[in-house]
Design a protein around this motif. Sequence first.
Motif: not given
Lengths: 122, 239
Positions: A104-115, B184-189
């Motif tokens: 969840l942290v990685m997903k949140f950060l990825n989205r944050r950084f993308a925006t 679903n993101d491979d990096k996060a997974r």
Amino acid sequence: MLGSLTLILVCQLIGEIITRVTKLPVPGPVIGMILLFCSMVFYPRQIPSEVETVGGFLLRYLALLFVPAGVGVITHLDLLMKSWAPISGTIIIGTLATIAVTGLVMKFLNRRFATTREERRQ
Amino acid sequence: MNAEIQQIWVYLSTTPLLWLTLTLIAYQFGIWLFGKLGCPPLLNPVLTAVIILVVLLKVCGVDYQTYFRGAQFIHFLLGPATVSLAIPLYREIEIIRKSFVQIIITLAVGSTTAIISAVGIVWALGGEKIILLSVAPKSVTTPIAMGISEQIGGLPSLTAVVVVLTGITGAVGGDFVLNRLRINDDKARGMALGVASHGIGTAHAIQKSRVAGAFSALAMALNGLFTALLLPVLVHFMQ
């Protein structure tokens, strides 16, 4: 092939020596990994290309390498029977919770950084 | 006839050949069974192999030392395999460099979660201190975890077992959790599997995608470093 295997072992050996000498709490193979990584980044031409073949072979069977340690369960059957609740609890709940939080942290950060990157572009 | 079999058994049980071969056979049987039954997560080949070998050892009345004399050749390769994790990192260096900040923040949170959840659950369920110390480094790969466990006063052999079971749990249940949370993101997974369930999680991630595999390898390596540095200090302050 032989050269690549030697290179991998040399990295591990130097790693072991470094941990012993500096008394760092980091295990030798991890330092070995950093050494191999750095040599691949800084001296890509000098590194034999079969290093990928040898390393790839080891990594393909990575899961197998944990079997001997896993069979060690046989020496702790009594302790496991006695304390099955805390041990199985920590293994199952702790591990799945860690996966959930990390993902969840990685997903949140990825989205944050993308925006933020998109905002900068606009 | 019986005496002859006995003689062969006596000979075989003293050479490392028998248990080395049986370990390879048990694992390959695990892979075969896994594929044959449509890859159900619970039939993880490592789990199958461990169960088969434990039952065999119990039935034959062979102790772990004797088994390990053969299996040590496989166990030894964990070191070179850990070094080899540099290869997927190098291959995906560009994509890793782009997400560097995210990786470091995620790692710090994930690694801390792994330690606190491990210790907290044992404490909450009334486990002894020796168990608490032995499970603290459970999300780190075996050679690192055993080293940490020894240093903080746990039982390294118990740690090794808990580490392998943690890895199996991640490989078995990780996809379910990640799918449920719509990650679903491979990096996060990859990060999640690598931080929580080290090499066995990474082996699982490598099979699913190259990017997930590289992130998992990176997470596993960094988590090993991070935990090795953090845990001895934490334990020192808690005592």
